[in-house]
Design a protein around this motif. Structure first.
Motif, PDB file in Angstrom:
ATOM      1  N   THR A 126       0.813  -1.217   0.000  1.00 31.83           N
ATOM      2  CA  THR A 126       0.000   0.000   0.000  1.00 31.83           C
ATOM      3  C   THR A 126       0.850   1.273   0.000  1.00 31.83           C
ATOM      4  OG1 THR A 126      -0.125  -0.205   2.408  1.00 31.83           O
ATOM      5  CG2 THR A 126      -1.960  -1.103   1.115  1.00 31.83           C
ATOM      6  N   TYR A 130       0.458   4.400  -2.508  1.00 30.27           N
ATOM      7  CA  TYR A 130       0.263   5.793  -2.115  1.00 30.27           C
ATOM      8  C   TYR A 130       1.307   6.696  -2.775  1.00 30.27           C
ATOM      9  CZ  TYR A 130      -2.605   3.720   1.619  1.00 30.27           C
ATOM     10  OH  TYR A 130      -3.536   3.017   2.328  1.00 30.27           O
ATOM     11  N   PHE A 191      -3.425   9.668   1.100  1.00 36.08           N
ATOM     12  CA  PHE A 191      -4.333   8.695   0.488  1.00 36.08           C
ATOM     13  C   PHE A 191      -4.710   7.560   1.440  1.00 36.08           C
ATOM     14  CE2 PHE A 191      -1.932  10.628  -2.988  1.00 36.08           C
ATOM     15  CZ  PHE A 191      -2.972  11.084  -3.780  1.00 36.08           C
ATOM     16  N   PRO A 193      -6.212   5.763   4.949  1.00 34.79           N
ATOM     17  CA  PRO A 193      -7.256   6.034   5.932  1.00 34.79           C
ATOM     18  C   PRO A 193      -6.624   6.659   7.181  1.00 34.79           C
ATOM     19  CG  PRO A 193      -7.417   3.787   5.085  1.00 34.79           C
ATOM     20  CD  PRO A 193      -6.099   4.336   4.639  1.00 34.79           C
ATOM     21  N   GLU A 196      -7.690   9.919   3.270  1.00 38.47           N
ATOM     22  CA  GLU A 196      -8.259   9.552   1.961  1.00 38.47           C
ATOM     23  C   GLU A 196      -8.762  10.784   1.195  1.00 38.47           C
ATOM     24  OE1 GLU A 196     -11.121   6.574   3.416  1.00 38.47           O
ATOM     25  OE2 GLU A 196      -9.876   5.061   2.448  1.00 38.47           O
ATOM     26  N   GLU A 197      -7.834  11.718   0.974  1.00 36.61           N
ATOM     27  CA  GLU A 197      -8.206  12.980   0.339  1.00 36.61           C
ATOM     28  C   GLU A 197      -8.641  12.819  -1.112  1.00 36.61           C
ATOM     29  OE1 GLU A 197      -5.081  15.581   3.104  1.00 36.61           O
ATOM     30  OE2 GLU A 197      -4.882  15.588   0.921  1.00 36.61           O
ATOM     31  N   ASP A 198      -8.358  11.670  -1.703  1.00 34.40           N
ATOM     32  CA  ASP A 198      -8.749  11.446  -3.093  1.00 34.40           C
ATOM     33  C   ASP A 198     -10.193  10.986  -3.225  1.00 34.40           C
ATOM     34  OD1 ASP A 198      -7.861   9.088  -1.745  1.00 34.40           O
ATOM     35  OD2 ASP A 198      -7.894   8.016  -3.652  1.00 34.40           O
ATOM     36  N   LYS A 199     -10.892  10.760  -2.118  1.00 37.27           N
ATOM     37  CA  LYS A 199     -12.245  10.225  -2.188  1.00 37.27           C
ATOM     38  C   LYS A 199     -13.297  11.276  -2.536  1.00 37.27           C
ATOM     39  CE  LYS A 199     -11.102   6.020  -1.149  1.00 37.27           C
ATOM     40  NZ  LYS A 199     -11.119   4.992  -2.215  1.00 37.27           N
ATOM     41  N   ARG A 346     -13.757  -1.941  -2.617  1.00 32.66           N
ATOM     42  CA  ARG A 346     -12.431  -1.365  -2.389  1.00 32.66           C
ATOM     43  C   ARG A 346     -11.620  -1.300  -3.679  1.00 32.66           C
ATOM     44  NH1 ARG A 346      -8.308  -4.147   1.803  1.00 32.66           N
ATOM     45  NH2 ARG A 346     -10.013  -3.609   3.210  1.00 32.66           N
TER      46      ARG A 346
END
Length: 373
Positions: A126, A130, A191, A193, A196-199, A346
């Protein structure tokens, strides 16, 4: 290809004349291959054969010119942009050694000395993901995306007439401080949790957005992660002092040249294996089961592009309909299907799947591990 192509791809300038001459030659070369295959009856197991076999709804086949265009688009979109993103990811990591150390630590934990790079293992790295996503945020390959209004419409107080060219800049969007904290800083953990600014809808758009989002976005992310993981495990890199900057002269924004790296081979062997998408259990999902766990599954079919990742994860819940988009087989799931629905949501490339606990108090009390209050 220069950014002038955004405004007028047919300007009488030397670079465009050279491009058009090369395309004519490409059509000739591909036409010879197509003709030879058809004459011999031999069939290839490649994208060219797929295009040769393709038919429009009226039964018409693609012309050689159309086949050439498709192949050029695939080569341009699938190689140049991924190569540039790989370069930017490694450059940013070298400029941020603390995060690079974290990435290397996770790679060692996942692969050890000689672990194989598999589809499933790529999901586990992960921190590398990121880093790639942050490189795409800071250095989107295309600094401008173009759409043409197919009909009159009004957005907020703006009237957009049919035929209007609409230009969106990922480079600008990705530097909006209200969405991305300290937007000029390399911060891959934005990015993770719970940040998660890309959500936020249409805030993170290196691949565009909506129903016309880049079809290759899921593969591109997987591809770059694999390349970066292999390179970092096999070589040690070092910047040699050239100024790092962006070159906006081309359509794809790469590093300004010269930008040289020094590298040294590590004493290890890196293996790459081919396997199915669901060839192992994703431990991060937490596979709790029980009839008390019930979830509601919804799909935004308008934004679905038919990647079918969800079917790999949960064939009991999803199928591909005749229109090429996902269709729900069941909208309420329980037991072991809870975790499968989570995985499908996910890893959906376009984020069109959502899962939420049903209002049943008993369901909330039991709870899927990803949906407990």
């Amino acid at each position: 290809v220069t950014p002038l192509a955004y405004l007028n791809a047919n300007l009488p300038i030397p670079s465009f004349r050279k491009r058009d001459k090369a395309r004519v030659r490409m059509v000739e070369m591909i036409s010879e291959i197509v003709g030879a295959r058809r004459a011999s009856g031999n069939r290839g197991e490649d994208f060219l054969q797929t295009l040769m076999d393709a038919r429009y709804k009226d039964g018409r086949s693609l012309t050689d010119d159309e086949i050439t265009g498709m192949l050029l688009a695939a080569m341009f979109a699938g190689h140049h942009t991924s190569g540039v993103t790989t370069a930017w990811t490694i450059i940013e990591l070298l400029q941020n050694p603390d995060y690079l150390a974290k990435v290397m630590g996770q790679l060692d934990d996942v692969y050890g000395e000689d672990g194989a790079v598999t589809y499933q293992s790529l999901r586990q790295i992960t921190l590398t993901e990121y880093a790639v996503k942050e490189a795409l945020r800071l250095h989107p390959p295309l600094f401008m995306l173009v759409r043409v209004a197919q009909e009159d419409f009004t957005f907020k107080s703006y009237f957009i007439p049919k035929g209007t060219w609409i230009l969106i800049s990922p480079t600008v969007s990705h530097q909006i401080g209200e969405v991305f904290a300290d937007p000029l800083r390399f911060d891959p953990e934005r990015f993770a949790p719970p940040r998660e600014e890309d959500k936020r809808d249409f805030a993170y758009i290196p691949f565009g957005g909506g129903r016309h989002k880049c079809l290759g976005n899921a593969f591109a992310l997987l591809q770059v992660k694999a390349i970066v993981a292999v390179l970092l495990r096999q070589y040690e890199f070092e910047l040699v002092g050239d100024e790092v900057g962006s070159d906006f002269h081309g359509l794809v924004v790469g590093p300004k040249e010269p930008l040289r790296l020094r590298y040294e081979r590590r004493d290890r062997t890196v293996k790459v294996a081919v396997g199915g998408a669901a060839d192992a259990i994703d431990e991060a999902a937490g596979r709790e089961t029980g009839d008390a766990v019930r979830l509601k599954v919804t799909v935004d079919r308008d934004l679905c592009q038919g990647h079918a990742v969800c079917i790999e994860e949960a064939p009991e819940i999803f199928r591909i309909a005749d229109d090429g988009r996902v269709q729900l087989l069941q909208s309420e799931v329980s037991g072991n299907l809870c975790a499968k629905a989570d995985m499908a949501a996910r890893y959906c490339p376009n984020g069109v799947i959502s899962v939420e606990p049903l209002a049943d108090p008993a369901a909330r009390a039991g709870g899927c591990p990803m949906h407990r209050s």
